[in-house]
Design a protein around this motif. Structure first.
Motif, PDB file in Angstrom:
ATOM      1  N   ASP A 125       0.696  -1.339   0.448  1.00 51.81           N
ATOM      2  CA  ASP A 125       0.324   0.212  -0.272  1.00 51.81           C
ATOM      3  C   ASP A 125       0.654   0.782   0.078  1.00 51.81           C
ATOM      4  O   ASP A 125       1.720   1.354   0.694  1.00 51.81           O
ATOM      5  CB  ASP A 125      -0.647   0.089   1.494  1.00 51.81           C
ATOM      6  CG  ASP A 125      -2.358   0.967   1.588  1.00 51.81           C
ATOM      7  OD1 ASP A 125      -1.716   1.979   0.137  1.00 51.81           O
ATOM      8  OD2 ASP A 125      -3.081   1.562   2.060  1.00 51.81           O
TER       9      ASP A 125
ATOM     10  N   GLN B  21      -0.010   4.500  -1.319  1.00 54.53           N
ATOM     11  CA  GLN B  21      -0.955   5.668  -0.473  1.00 54.53           C
ATOM     12  C   GLN B  21      -0.376   6.769  -0.556  1.00 54.53           C
ATOM     13  O   GLN B  21      -0.846   8.043  -0.547  1.00 54.53           O
ATOM     14  CB  GLN B  21      -2.717   4.736  -0.824  1.00 54.53           C
ATOM     15  CG  GLN B  21      -3.248   4.317  -1.659  1.00 54.53           C
ATOM     16  CD  GLN B  21      -3.334   4.724  -2.825  1.00 54.53           C
ATOM     17  OE1 GLN B  21      -3.770   5.787  -3.129  1.00 54.53           O
ATOM     18  NE2 GLN B  21      -2.280   3.759  -3.887  1.00 54.53           N
TER      19      GLN B  21
ATOM     20  N   LYS C  11       3.590   9.919  -2.045  1.00 53.25           N
ATOM     21  CA  LYS C  11       3.942  10.940  -2.912  1.00 53.25           C
ATOM     22  C   LYS C  11       4.549  10.874  -3.697  1.00 53.25           C
ATOM     23  O   LYS C  11       4.439  10.515  -5.095  1.00 53.25           O
ATOM     24  CB  LYS C  11       3.785  12.573  -2.590  1.00 53.25           C
ATOM     25  CG  LYS C  11       1.664  12.378  -1.803  1.00 53.25           C
ATOM     26  CD  LYS C  11       1.706  14.065  -1.439  1.00 53.25           C
ATOM     27  CE  LYS C  11       0.510  14.355  -0.985  1.00 53.25           C
ATOM     28  NZ  LYS C  11       0.923  15.984  -0.730  1.00 53.25           N
TER      29      LYS C  11
ATOM     30  N   LEU D 245       3.572   7.374  -6.002  1.00 55.09           N
ATOM     31  CA  LEU D 245       2.821   7.354  -6.659  1.00 55.09           C
ATOM     32  C   LEU D 245       2.890   8.370  -7.661  1.00 55.09           C
ATOM     33  O   LEU D 245       2.700   8.448  -9.241  1.00 55.09           O
ATOM     34  CB  LEU D 245       1.471   8.469  -5.831  1.00 55.09           C
ATOM     35  CG  LEU D 245       0.989   7.924  -4.899  1.00 55.09           C
ATOM     36  CD1 LEU D 245       0.262   8.652  -3.959  1.00 55.09           C
ATOM     37  CD2 LEU D 245       0.799   6.612  -5.397  1.00 55.09           C
TER      38      LEU D 245
ATOM     39  N   GLY E 272      -0.106   1.140  -7.241  1.00 51.56           N
ATOM     40  CA  GLY E 272       0.323   2.377  -6.538  1.00 51.56           C
ATOM     41  C   GLY E 272      -0.919   3.515  -6.909  1.00 51.56           C
ATOM     42  O   GLY E 272      -2.275   4.138  -7.122  1.00 51.56           O
TER      43      GLY E 272
ATOM     44  N   VAL F 102      -4.331   2.906  -8.565  1.00 51.46           N
ATOM     45  CA  VAL F 102      -5.547   2.556  -7.219  1.00 51.46           C
ATOM     46  C   VAL F 102      -5.795   3.952  -7.400  1.00 51.46           C
ATOM     47  O   VAL F 102      -6.910   4.277  -6.789  1.00 51.46           O
ATOM     48  CB  VAL F 102      -5.321   2.280  -6.330  1.00 51.46           C
ATOM     49  CG1 VAL F 102      -5.406   2.266  -4.886  1.00 51.46           C
ATOM     50  CG2 VAL F 102      -4.807   0.550  -6.685  1.00 51.46           C
ATOM     51  N   TRP F 103      -4.985   5.017  -7.640  1.00 51.12           N
ATOM     52  CA  TRP F 103      -5.337   6.020  -6.988  1.00 51.12           C
ATOM     53  C   TRP F 103      -5.911   6.798  -7.923  1.00 51.12           C
ATOM     54  O   TRP F 103      -6.964   7.814  -7.895  1.00 51.12           O
ATOM     55  CB  TRP F 103      -4.301   7.496  -7.278  1.00 51.12           C
ATOM     56  CG  TRP F 103      -4.630   8.646  -7.356  1.00 51.12           C
ATOM     57  CD1 TRP F 103      -4.358   9.592  -5.513  1.00 51.12           C
ATOM     58  CD2 TRP F 103      -4.241   9.643  -7.537  1.00 51.12           C
ATOM     59  NE1 TRP F 103      -4.609  10.539  -6.388  1.00 51.12           N
ATOM     60  CE2 TRP F 103      -4.461  11.416  -7.343  1.00 51.12           C
ATOM     61  CE3 TRP F 103      -3.903   9.957  -9.634  1.00 51.12           C
ATOM     62  CZ2 TRP F 103      -4.753  11.709  -7.953  1.00 51.12           C
ATOM     63  CZ3 TRP F 103      -3.829  10.893  -9.964  1.00 51.12           C
ATOM     64  CH2 TRP F 103      -4.276  11.986  -9.603  1.00 51.12           C
TER      65      TRP F 103
ATOM     66  N   GLY G  24      -7.974   9.901  -1.121  1.00 53.66           N
ATOM     67  CA  GLY G  24      -7.355  10.415   0.416  1.00 53.66           C
ATOM     68  C   GLY G  24      -8.290  11.582   1.171  1.00 53.66           C
ATOM     69  O   GLY G  24      -8.527  11.293   2.368  1.00 53.66           O
TER      70      GLY G  24
END
Length: 244
Positions: free
Chosen positions: A34, A36, A39, A42, A199, A202-203, A210
């Motif tokens: 995970d 998330q 940053k 991501l 990731g 997913v975002w 978030g």
């Protein structure tokens, strides 16, 4: 007649979950890390998506300027991530036209905006599926692209990240993958890159997740404070009532 139909429907409803469970029992998914809350991960996932996926797959539900939420400036987005648009507010569409893609591949590659949510199942999350899928390609000369996948048999997509991972082969006796030709990255580093890419996907499926999570915690905290104040007021009020 009607009673028989009802009985059959009830039987189907009872048996369906069992059949679904049995059908998915053979599918093993690895747990995706995970990222998330990271940053930097991501941002790296966005870079990987743009460089390795956006040639064929779009993420048209996401606009480029949404990536400012990942800590990037609009200038950084324009200079490093915008290859298929002129304005930072445009969606992340694929450069190739769908008609050309159908001619080249037989079918247009799907948009990946919601792929992490679409792949969620009883076997695991959509992130788990994508994480396992991107690490399960192997060489198969019987396939038109030269590639196959253990969790998506006869997949039409070639292995876009093969230069990073290397070439795997399938041991049909043990049904295990073996790295035949190393890639640019070690297995550990490749898995980290895949985790970052997953990731980002997913975002992309829910960029506001978030914020909603943070808002939810704030609402719960407010309700706890409100409960404490209400309970204190109740005790104070009933104290006077009991005296009377």
């Amino acid at each position: 007649m009607r009673a028989n139909v009802v009985k059959r429907l009830l039987l189907a409803l009872l048996v369906a979950p069992t059949l679904a469970s049995a059908a998915g029992a053979a599918l093993h998914l690895d747990r995706a890390p995970d990222v998330q809350g990271d940053k930097a991960a991501l941002q790296n996932g966005a870079r990987l998506f743009v460089n390795y996926c956006l040639n064929c797959h779009g993420a048209s539900f996401v606009r480029y300027n949404r990536m400012t939420e990942l800590g990037l400036t609009e200038e950084q987005i324009r200079d490093n991530l915008m290859f298929t648009a002129d304005k930072v507010g445009e969606p992340m569409r694929v450069a190739a036209r769908s008609t050309d893609q159908k001619q080249w591949f037989g079918a247009a590659p799907p948009d990946l905006s919601l792929v992490a949510r679409a792949r969620a199942s009883g076997d695991g999350s959509g992130a788990d599926w994508l994480y396992t899928y991107l690490r399960s390609f192997y060489r198969d000369p019987q396939r038109p692209t030269g590639w196959n996948n253990t969790i998506f048999p006869n997949v039409g997509m070639p292995h876009a990240l093969w230069q990073l991972q290397g070439e795997q082969v399938l041991d049909h006796e043990s049904n295990h993958l073996q790295l035949a030709t190393p890639g640019e990255l070690s297995t550990t580093d490749y898995d980290k890159q895949v985790a970052d890419l997953v990731g980002f996907l997913v975002w992309a499926g829910e960029p506001a997740a978030g914020f909603r999570r943070t808002l939810g915690y704030g609402v719960l905290a407010f309700l706890l404070v409100l409960f404490a104040v209400s309970y204190a007021l109740k005790k104070e009020f009933w104290k006077d009532v009991k005296k009377n």
